[in-house]
Design a protein around this motif. Structure first.
Motif, PDB file in Angstrom:
ATOM      1  N   ILE A 374       0.844  -1.201   0.000  1.00 35.65           N
ATOM      2  CA  ILE A 374       0.000   0.000   0.000  1.00 35.65           C
ATOM      3  C   ILE A 374       0.874   1.245   0.000  1.00 35.65           C
ATOM      4  O   ILE A 374       0.625   2.198  -0.757  1.00 35.65           O
ATOM      5  CB  ILE A 374      -0.938   0.006   1.220  1.00 35.65           C
ATOM      6  CG1 ILE A 374      -1.930  -1.145   1.132  1.00 35.65           C
ATOM      7  CG2 ILE A 374      -1.682   1.333   1.318  1.00 35.65           C
ATOM      8  CD1 ILE A 374      -2.909  -1.200   2.291  1.00 35.65           C
ATOM      9  N   VAL A 375       1.894   1.246   0.836  1.00 35.37           N
ATOM     10  CA  VAL A 375       2.781   2.412   0.909  1.00 35.37           C
ATOM     11  C   VAL A 375       3.481   2.641  -0.424  1.00 35.37           C
ATOM     12  O   VAL A 375       3.583   3.779  -0.910  1.00 35.37           O
ATOM     13  CB  VAL A 375       3.818   2.224   2.036  1.00 35.37           C
ATOM     14  CG1 VAL A 375       4.822   3.377   2.038  1.00 35.37           C
ATOM     15  CG2 VAL A 375       3.108   2.124   3.385  1.00 35.37           C
ATOM     16  N   ARG A 376       3.933   1.579  -1.042  1.00 34.75           N
ATOM     17  CA  ARG A 376       4.650   1.716  -2.319  1.00 34.75           C
ATOM     18  C   ARG A 376       3.740   2.253  -3.420  1.00 34.75           C
ATOM     19  O   ARG A 376       4.131   3.120  -4.201  1.00 34.75           O
ATOM     20  CB  ARG A 376       5.239   0.363  -2.732  1.00 34.75           C
ATOM     21  CG  ARG A 376       6.395  -0.103  -1.840  1.00 34.75           C
ATOM     22  CD  ARG A 376       6.888  -1.477  -2.272  1.00 34.75           C
ATOM     23  NE  ARG A 376       7.437  -1.457  -3.617  1.00 34.75           N
ATOM     24  CZ  ARG A 376       7.723  -2.555  -4.323  1.00 34.75           C
ATOM     25  NH1 ARG A 376       7.487  -3.752  -3.792  1.00 34.75           N
ATOM     26  NH2 ARG A 376       8.218  -2.458  -5.532  1.00 34.75           N
ATOM     27  N   ILE A 377       2.495   1.773  -3.455  1.00 36.12           N
ATOM     28  CA  ILE A 377       1.600   2.237  -4.514  1.00 36.12           C
ATOM     29  C   ILE A 377       1.182   3.685  -4.270  1.00 36.12           C
ATOM     30  O   ILE A 377       1.028   4.468  -5.223  1.00 36.12           O
ATOM     31  CB  ILE A 377       0.380   1.302  -4.657  1.00 36.12           C
ATOM     32  CG1 ILE A 377      -0.273   1.499  -6.029  1.00 36.12           C
ATOM     33  CG2 ILE A 377      -0.641   1.533  -3.556  1.00 36.12           C
ATOM     34  CD1 ILE A 377      -1.321   0.450  -6.350  1.00 36.12           C
ATOM     35  N   LEU A 378       1.057   4.089  -3.010  1.00 40.00           N
ATOM     36  CA  LEU A 378       0.750   5.492  -2.706  1.00 40.00           C
ATOM     37  C   LEU A 378       1.890   6.399  -3.150  1.00 40.00           C
ATOM     38  O   LEU A 378       1.661   7.487  -3.704  1.00 40.00           O
ATOM     39  CB  LEU A 378       0.483   5.669  -1.214  1.00 40.00           C
ATOM     40  CG  LEU A 378      -0.840   5.123  -0.678  1.00 40.00           C
ATOM     41  CD1 LEU A 378      -0.883   5.246   0.836  1.00 40.00           C
ATOM     42  CD2 LEU A 378      -2.031   5.842  -1.298  1.00 40.00           C
ATOM     43  N   ASP A 379       3.113   5.968  -2.909  1.00 37.67           N
ATOM     44  CA  ASP A 379       4.269   6.763  -3.332  1.00 37.67           C
ATOM     45  C   ASP A 379       4.306   6.918  -4.851  1.00 37.67           C
ATOM     46  O   ASP A 379       4.742   7.954  -5.370  1.00 37.67           O
ATOM     47  CB  ASP A 379       5.566   6.117  -2.849  1.00 37.67           C
ATOM     48  CG  ASP A 379       5.757   6.235  -1.346  1.00 37.67           C
ATOM     49  OD1 ASP A 379       5.087   7.081  -0.718  1.00 37.67           O
ATOM     50  OD2 ASP A 379       6.584   5.470  -0.794  1.00 37.67           O
ATOM     51  N   ILE A 380       3.865   5.901  -5.566  1.00 33.59           N
ATOM     52  CA  ILE A 380       3.901   5.947  -7.029  1.00 33.59           C
ATOM     53  C   ILE A 380       2.815   6.857  -7.593  1.00 33.59           C
ATOM     54  O   ILE A 380       3.087   7.709  -8.437  1.00 33.59           O
ATOM     55  CB  ILE A 380       3.750   4.525  -7.613  1.00 33.59           C
ATOM     56  CG1 ILE A 380       4.966   3.665  -7.276  1.00 33.59           C
ATOM     57  CG2 ILE A 380       3.561   4.578  -9.143  1.00 33.59           C
ATOM     58  CD1 ILE A 380       4.799   2.186  -7.621  1.00 33.59           C
ATOM     59  N   VAL A 381       1.584   6.679  -7.131  1.00 30.03           N
ATOM     60  CA  VAL A 381       0.466   7.404  -7.751  1.00 30.03           C
ATOM     61  C   VAL A 381       0.249   8.792  -7.161  1.00 30.03           C
ATOM     62  O   VAL A 381      -0.427   9.621  -7.769  1.00 30.03           O
ATOM     63  CB  VAL A 381      -0.846   6.600  -7.651  1.00 30.03           C
ATOM     64  CG1 VAL A 381      -0.700   5.262  -8.360  1.00 30.03           C
ATOM     65  CG2 VAL A 381      -1.295   6.414  -6.204  1.00 30.03           C
ATOM     66  N   ASN A 382       0.827   9.074  -5.992  1.00 33.96           N
ATOM     67  CA  ASN A 382       0.641  10.388  -5.379  1.00 33.96           C
ATOM     68  C   ASN A 382       1.938  10.875  -4.743  1.00 33.96           C
ATOM     69  O   ASN A 382       2.020  11.097  -3.532  1.00 33.96           O
ATOM     70  CB  ASN A 382      -0.475  10.322  -4.323  1.00 33.96           C
ATOM     71  CG  ASN A 382      -0.886  11.697  -3.820  1.00 33.96           C
ATOM     72  OD1 ASN A 382      -0.666  12.708  -4.469  1.00 33.96           O
ATOM     73  ND2 ASN A 382      -1.487  11.725  -2.635  1.00 33.96           N
ATOM     74  N   PRO A 383       2.982  11.075  -5.560  1.00 37.17           N
ATOM     75  CA  PRO A 383       4.272  11.486  -5.004  1.00 37.17           C
ATOM     76  C   PRO A 383       4.238  12.867  -4.357  1.00 37.17           C
ATOM     77  O   PRO A 383       5.049  13.166  -3.481  1.00 37.17           O
ATOM     78  CB  PRO A 383       5.206  11.460  -6.222  1.00 37.17           C
ATOM     79  CG  PRO A 383       4.289  11.642  -7.395  1.00 37.17           C
ATOM     80  CD  PRO A 383       3.027  10.937  -7.027  1.00 37.17           C
ATOM     81  N   THR A 415       3.299   7.046   7.221  1.00 38.53           N
ATOM     82  CA  THR A 415       3.701   7.897   6.097  1.00 38.53           C
ATOM     83  C   THR A 415       3.083   9.279   6.267  1.00 38.53           C
ATOM     84  O   THR A 415       2.363   9.550   7.224  1.00 38.53           O
ATOM     85  CB  THR A 415       3.229   7.298   4.760  1.00 38.53           C
ATOM     86  OG1 THR A 415       1.799   7.464   4.641  1.00 38.53           O
ATOM     87  CG2 THR A 415       3.555   5.807   4.685  1.00 38.53           C
ATOM     88  N   ASP A 416       3.360  10.156   5.305  1.00 38.75           N
ATOM     89  CA  ASP A 416       2.742  11.486   5.309  1.00 38.75           C
ATOM     90  C   ASP A 416       1.625  11.584   4.271  1.00 38.75           C
ATOM     91  O   ASP A 416       1.254  12.672   3.847  1.00 38.75           O
ATOM     92  CB  ASP A 416       3.788  12.577   5.057  1.00 38.75           C
ATOM     93  CG  ASP A 416       4.614  12.338   3.799  1.00 38.75           C
ATOM     94  OD1 ASP A 416       4.426  11.280   3.157  1.00 38.75           O
ATOM     95  OD2 ASP A 416       5.452  13.196   3.458  1.00 38.75           O
ATOM     96  N   HIS A 417       1.077  10.434   3.863  1.00 46.80           N
ATOM     97  CA  HIS A 417      -0.045  10.430   2.931  1.00 46.80           C
ATOM     98  C   HIS A 417      -1.349  10.693   3.684  1.00 46.80           C
ATOM     99  O   HIS A 417      -1.593  10.108   4.743  1.00 46.80           O
ATOM    100  CB  HIS A 417      -0.138   9.085   2.209  1.00 46.80           C
ATOM    101  CG  HIS A 417       0.916   8.865   1.181  1.00 46.80           C
ATOM    102  ND1 HIS A 417       0.894   9.469  -0.052  1.00 46.80           N
ATOM    103  CD2 HIS A 417       2.054   8.111   1.213  1.00 46.80           C
ATOM    104  CE1 HIS A 417       1.948   9.091  -0.762  1.00 46.80           C
ATOM    105  NE2 HIS A 417       2.676   8.274  -0.014  1.00 46.80           N
ATOM    106  N   VAL A 418      -2.172  11.587   3.135  1.00 47.18           N
ATOM    107  CA  VAL A 418      -3.501  11.875   3.682  1.00 47.18           C
ATOM    108  C   VAL A 418      -4.511  11.270   2.717  1.00 47.18           C
ATOM    109  O   VAL A 418      -4.795  11.837   1.660  1.00 47.18           O
ATOM    110  CB  VAL A 418      -3.736  13.385   3.844  1.00 47.18           C
ATOM    111  CG1 VAL A 418      -5.128  13.644   4.440  1.00 47.18           C
ATOM    112  CG2 VAL A 418      -2.654  14.003   4.724  1.00 47.18           C
ATOM    113  N   VAL A 419      -5.045  10.104   3.065  1.00 47.95           N
ATOM    114  CA  VAL A 419      -5.910   9.353   2.156  1.00 47.95           C
ATOM    115  C   VAL A 419      -7.346   9.360   2.662  1.00 47.95           C
ATOM    116  O   VAL A 419      -7.623   9.649   3.828  1.00 47.95           O
ATOM    117  CB  VAL A 419      -5.436   7.884   2.005  1.00 47.95           C
ATOM    118  CG1 VAL A 419      -3.998   7.829   1.532  1.00 47.95           C
ATOM    119  CG2 VAL A 419      -5.606   7.121   3.322  1.00 47.95           C
ATOM    120  N   VAL A 420      -8.253   9.022   1.773  1.00 48.59           N
ATOM    121  CA  VAL A 420      -9.630   8.743   2.141  1.00 48.59           C
ATOM    122  C   VAL A 420      -9.752   7.239   2.366  1.00 48.59           C
ATOM    123  O   VAL A 420      -9.395   6.451   1.485  1.00 48.59           O
ATOM    124  CB  VAL A 420     -10.616   9.183   1.039  1.00 48.59           C
ATOM    125  CG1 VAL A 420     -12.039   8.738   1.383  1.00 48.59           C
ATOM    126  CG2 VAL A 420     -10.565  10.685   0.833  1.00 48.59           C
TER     127      VAL A 420
END
Length: 547
Positions: A374-383, A415-420
């Motif tokens: 999940i972390v890797r795909i978030l980094d790819i699609v929302n850098p 991570t520092d991703h803010v997701v829904v």
């Protein structure tokens, strides 16, 4: 822009391995169709897409709630007046009930105007002792055995049926279909449980009081109607399976890119709509929200529900001298598209395509997905870590959600991703009918169990379940009866009832009444959270069904 983003193009996915691909025998015919699609107008605008992304940023931080629902797979034949009205009516009424309990703006995304393709576990199936290609959706092949060969012309059919559907949705909303001033007309004759009947009636009575107040407050009774309560935002979505089609409708726009993300303002309430909709005058003003970061902000005329899904293409302007020009690519086939559980390979074609578009996107996650993945795909699609950009759509199943969701939440929290975070309570809960094993069904108790478990897990982890993702329909047969594809709910449908009005060509859907059951449950849980009390046990236990 990062180096990887600069190397992206709408066709760079073609260099990657692709899952769920469709093989067309006539390549020249396919290219002719794609050439035509590239010249056709966009179906939605960047203004609308960016407005949705701003609203999803609210969802990610708990300032709004996301309701996404519609057909498992649309059929071209569903592009008709009654089916569209029934779907829209159900989504609007569900959103009103949820808003009343939660006091949160409801972001509405329909699985409509493009949800024509479906992934399949096997490329072929046996029908009448013949091996034929599986039905992949109306934009690939036909349901009848003699129509199973992929036909490129169906891609054009998908575009034009989507166009007609969108046109009628816009027409409905501009004609007062979602007008708050309409009466809330709902009968509880289907509700078998006296406890549920009383609980639902109490909510509706409270809603009517609130709507009567708003009707007077906004000038709907006596004097001059000041407007501002008649329409809503409604966004479209589908699973982006056929990348040739998605690429053809991917367009570049030179736009102003703000240096920092600007949170959206609070939206007003969700309107009601009765099951049988009348068409009333509606006043529209595309300048009423100012939520799109590239649009000039103007003061609203009066208390307003927002811009609405008008189809207005607001002029894009620079908001300050600090803005910089950049080429941005938008998938204009829908406001929101998602990657399915079968096509989210990190090195695959779908992830490659999704990483380059400006649309908000969804990613289906389930038991087969590792937390680090999940972390890797978030980094790819929302850098760039844009809030509201990515919605993680959990599809675990009622029996597995408490095993896998906590680890997925913990991985993202680091991570520092803010997701829904969204709960798809349908796809992990599919079963075969006991009475007729050829029919797929879902038990309503599993649906609400996965939703309530997900809420509890997020509460324990200090995160927010921002929304639900449901396969549902408001359609009825000629006698006015709802579909019978899922077991349970306030109608207390049983396995033996499935054949009465089983209409889906793919996955089973909640019917009109079951959709409202979910809305009442969500309203109760979100309202209890707002008030700091426990949800009503009587509502949940009654919806679980009698023993």
């Amino acid at each position: 822009m990062s180096a990887s983003a600069q190397q992206w193009s709408p066709s760079s996915w073609r260099d990657k391995p692709i899952a769920q691909d469709v093989i067309y025998e006539d390549k020249a015919h396919l290219e002719k169709v794609l050439t035509k699609l590239r010249r056709l107008p966009p179906l939605v605008s960047p203004v609308e897409i960016d407005r949705l992304r701003a609203q999803l940023a609210d969802v990610a931080t708990g300032k709004a709630f996301l309701l996404q629902g519609g057909d498992c797979a649309e059929l071209f034949d569903d592009c008709s007046q009654d089916p569209i009205e029934h779907k829209l009516s159900l989504i609007l009424l569900m959103s009103l009930i949820i808003l009343h309990g939660s006091r949160l703006p409801v972001v509405r995304i329909a699985r409509i105007a493009g949800q024509y393709a479906k992934p399949r576990s096997k490329p072929t199936e046996i029908i009448e002792k013949r091996e034929v290609m599986s039905f992949r959706g109306d934009n690939v092949n036909g349901y009848e055995v003699h129509e199973r060969a992929p036909d490129p012309e169906r891609l054009l059919g998908a575009y034009f049926h989507s166009t007609a559907t969108l046109n009628y949705i816009r027409t409905l909303l501009l004609s007062g279909f979602a007008d708050l001033h309409k009466p809330l007309d709902w009968s509880f004759s289907h509700v078998r449980s006296p406890e549920l009947h009383q609980a639902f009636s109490a909510v509706i009575d409270s809603l009517k009081d609130s709507l009567d107040f708003m009707k007077v407050a906004t000038g709907g009774t006596g004097g001059r109607d000041r407007g501002g309560m008649e329409t809503v935002d409604l966004f479209t979505s589908h699973e982006a399976l056929l990348l040739e089609y998605e690429e053809a409708l991917t367009r570049s726009f030179d736009s102003a890119v703000p240096q920092s993300f600007s949170p959206s303002s609070t939206r007003n309430s969700t309107p009601s709509v009765s099951r049988s909709a009348s068409h009333v005058r509606v006043a529209t003003d595309p300048s009423s929200t100012g939520r799109y970061p590239h649009s000039p902000v103007r003061p609203p005329k009066s208390p307003s529900l927002g811009d609405g899904f008008h189809g207005s293409f607001t002029e894009m302007k620079l908001s300050s001298g600090e803005d910089r020009k950049a080429e941005r690519w938008y998938n204009t086939s829908a406001h929101f598209i998602w990657i399915g559980d079968r096509t989210r390979q990190l090195d695959g074609a779908h992830v490659e395509y999704f990483r380059g578009i400006a649309n908000p996107i969804g990613i289906k996650v389930g038991p087969t997905m590792q937390p680090e993945e999940i972390v890797r795909i978030l980094d790819i699609v929302n850098p760039d870590r844009i809030p509201g950009k990515v919605t993680l759509i959990g599809r675990y199943g009622a029996e597995k959600v408490d095993k896998y969701l906590p680890d997925h939440i913990e991985a993202v929290k680091k991570t520092d991703h803010v997701v829904v975070w969204q709960c798809d309570a349908m796809h992990g809960n599919t079963r075969s009918s006991v009475t007729d094993p050829t029919l797929k069904t879902r038990h309503f108790v599993d649906v609400i169990t996965e939703i309530t478990k997900s809420m509890a897990i997020h509460r324990e982890k200090g995160t927010i379940l921002g929304g639900v993702h449901l396969e549902l329909t408001g359609e009825v047969n000629d006698e006015g009866y709802s579909v019978t594809e899922c077991i349970g709910g306030s109608m207390e449908l049983e396995d033996k009832d499935l054949s009465f009005n089983y209409r889906t060509h793919c996955d089973p859907r909640l019917n009109f009444e079951q959709g409202l059951d979910v809305a009442f449950l969500l309203a109760d849980h979100l309202g209890s959270k707002r008030r700091g009390v426990q949800p009503k046990d009587i509502l949940l236990s009654s919806l679980r069904g009698r023993k």
